[in-house]
Write a protein that holds these residues in place. Structure first.
Motif, PDB file in Angstrom:
ATOM      1  N   PRO A 153       0.821  -1.099  -0.205  1.00 26.83           N
ATOM      2  CA  PRO A 153      -0.316   0.183   0.345  1.00 26.83           C
ATOM      3  C   PRO A 153       0.943   1.193  -0.055  1.00 26.83           C
ATOM      4  O   PRO A 153       2.103   1.478   0.604  1.00 26.83           O
ATOM      5  N   PHE A 154       0.042   2.272   0.053  1.00 26.15           N
ATOM      6  CA  PHE A 154       0.937   3.627  -0.126  1.00 26.15           C
ATOM      7  C   PHE A 154       0.045   4.669   0.885  1.00 26.15           C
ATOM      8  O   PHE A 154      -1.471   4.168   1.009  1.00 26.15           O
ATOM      9  N   VAL A 155       0.587   5.769   1.178  1.00 28.14           N
ATOM     10  CA  VAL A 155      -0.440   6.523   1.940  1.00 28.14           C
ATOM     11  C   VAL A 155       0.481   8.240   1.128  1.00 28.14           C
ATOM     12  O   VAL A 155       1.644   8.083   1.421  1.00 28.14           O
ATOM     13  N   LYS A 156      -1.070   8.750   0.912  1.00 24.88           N
ATOM     14  CA  LYS A 156      -0.880   9.493  -0.133  1.00 24.88           C
ATOM     15  C   LYS A 156       0.042  11.053   0.867  1.00 24.88           C
ATOM     16  O   LYS A 156      -0.524  11.281   1.942  1.00 24.88           O
ATOM     17  N   PRO A 157       1.118  11.650   0.242  1.00 19.66           N
ATOM     18  CA  PRO A 157       1.632  12.408   1.354  1.00 19.66           C
ATOM     19  C   PRO A 157       0.645  13.969   1.079  1.00 19.66           C
ATOM     20  O   PRO A 157      -0.240  13.763   0.213  1.00 19.66           O
TER      21      PRO A 157
END
Length: 366
Positions: A153-157
């Motif tokens: 997964p990723f975390v949108k800055p």
């Protein structure tokens, strides 16, 4: 004699009980049902990024479960982590995604799988495992064999800040210029209405002063401290997007409006008013709300975007002051007269965030 009568009574009772027992229904069990084939995913290793937010990243498919009862079968997906599917509490905290009746596949967008992965505790930018199974439900719940996905997964800055857009629409006053909010690193978006009575020029400033600003170069792109104004094509309301990374900007016609039989004008053809044509609102960039002021008659009204039913909001009642996305209801104007109507909605960055489920509004007779 009494002794024989007692024995006869006891014998009859015994025979009656025996007969009752012999007539009991045969014990039955539910017919066994199960998934007749494999539960599958189109991909078992998925790396999620901002680019995959609004595109399908995985498709799950499964065979139908045949129940002895002839009725629609409801399916759902359950997501969990490998350590949570064992023991007496197995799957108790799984994330459940409804699929629907007699549906045998489900596609997930990147944004949906990303939310599931983060909610299950996977770390951003690190590959982790998710276990998925199908739930089938009719007269009982049946589960498929689980499959394992490797998901990154990723975390949108989170981005902050704004730039400002002084222009002829507000006499180039930097103190009251429209703010364009950051939607990504170096990218800003907001709304501006250019009235017919004003000019069409504008600039972009990084702060509410003139220490640094951008005007137009020979191709109409951003140039630091250029005295040449940008020009909008025509009066109206626009969604402005500015990319300081590429030094380019776009202006897309963008206007909320009111629509409904309250907007009928008796001296005009009804095909141009009522439910067929929106009365445009203008954007108050200081209050960040859309406004309409004009004559209405008794009737209903809703809000819709760009004179189209693609994006529209309706009210559930007259008292709540809330409009709901795709709701069939409308606000009722009980008395003809001149009204000011406002509509406030957080519709920045629809490409990534979609349109919100609600917006707020006011209706004031003046």
């Amino acid at each position: 004699m009494k002794k024989y009568i007692k024995k006869l009574v006891l014998l009859c009772a015994f025979l009656f009980l025996g007969a009752s027992c012999s007539n009991d229904a045969v014990l039955t069990t539910l017919q066994e049902v199960a998934f007749s084939g494999k539960f599958e995913a189109s991909s078992s290793t998925i790396v999620l990024t901002e680019d995959s937010t609004n595109v399908p990243v995985v498709v799950f498919s499964w065979p139908a479960v045949e129940y002895p009862v002839q009725a629609p079968v409801t399916y759902a997906l359950q997501f969990d982590i490998p350590s949570a599917i064992l023991g007496t509490t197995a799957w108790n905290n799984a994330i459940r995604v409804e699929v629907g009746e007699d549906a045998l596949s489900k596609s997930l967008l990147g944004t949906d799988l990303n939310k599931i992965a983060l909610a299950l505790g996977l770390q951003s930018d690190v590959a982790g495992e998710i276990v998925v199974r199908v739930e089938s439900n009719l007269d009982r719940r049946i589960y498929s064999e689980p499959i394992t996905l490797t998901v990154t997964p990723f975390v949108k800055p989170v981005v902050f800040g704004a730039i400002y857009m002084p222009g002829s629409y507000q006499d180039f006053n930097i103190g009251t210029a429209a703010a364009l909010d950051a939607i990504a690193s170096g990218i800003y978006q907001g709304y501006v209405s250019f009235p017919d009575s004003k000019g069409l020029g504008f600039k972009f400033n990084t702060e509410r002063n003139w220490n640094q600003f951008y005007g137009a170069d020979a191709n109409g792109n951003l140039q630091n401290r250029s005295d040449t104004d940008f020009q909008i094509a025509a009066a109206g309301s626009y969604q402005m997007t500015v990319n300081l990374n590429t030094l380019k900007w776009t202006a897309s016609p963008y206007s909320w409006g009111i629509v409904g039989d309250a907007t009928h004008e008796p001296t005009t053809d009804d095909t141009n008013y009522g439910w067929n044509h929106s009365s445009k609102m203008t954007y108050d960039h200081q209050l960040k709300t859309w406004k309409f002021r004009g004559v209405l008659r008794a009737g209903n009204l809703k809000f819709r975007l760009n004179d189209s039913w693609t994006i529209n909001y309706g009210a559930k009642n007259n008292d709540e002051g809330i409009m709901y996305l795709d709701n069939a209801g409308a606000h009722y104007i009980g008395e003809a007269g001149t009204y000011e109507i406002t509509f406030t909605i957080n519709d920045i960055d629809q490409a990534n965030n979609g349109y919100p489920p609600t917006g707020t509004y006011t209706v004031t007779k003046i």
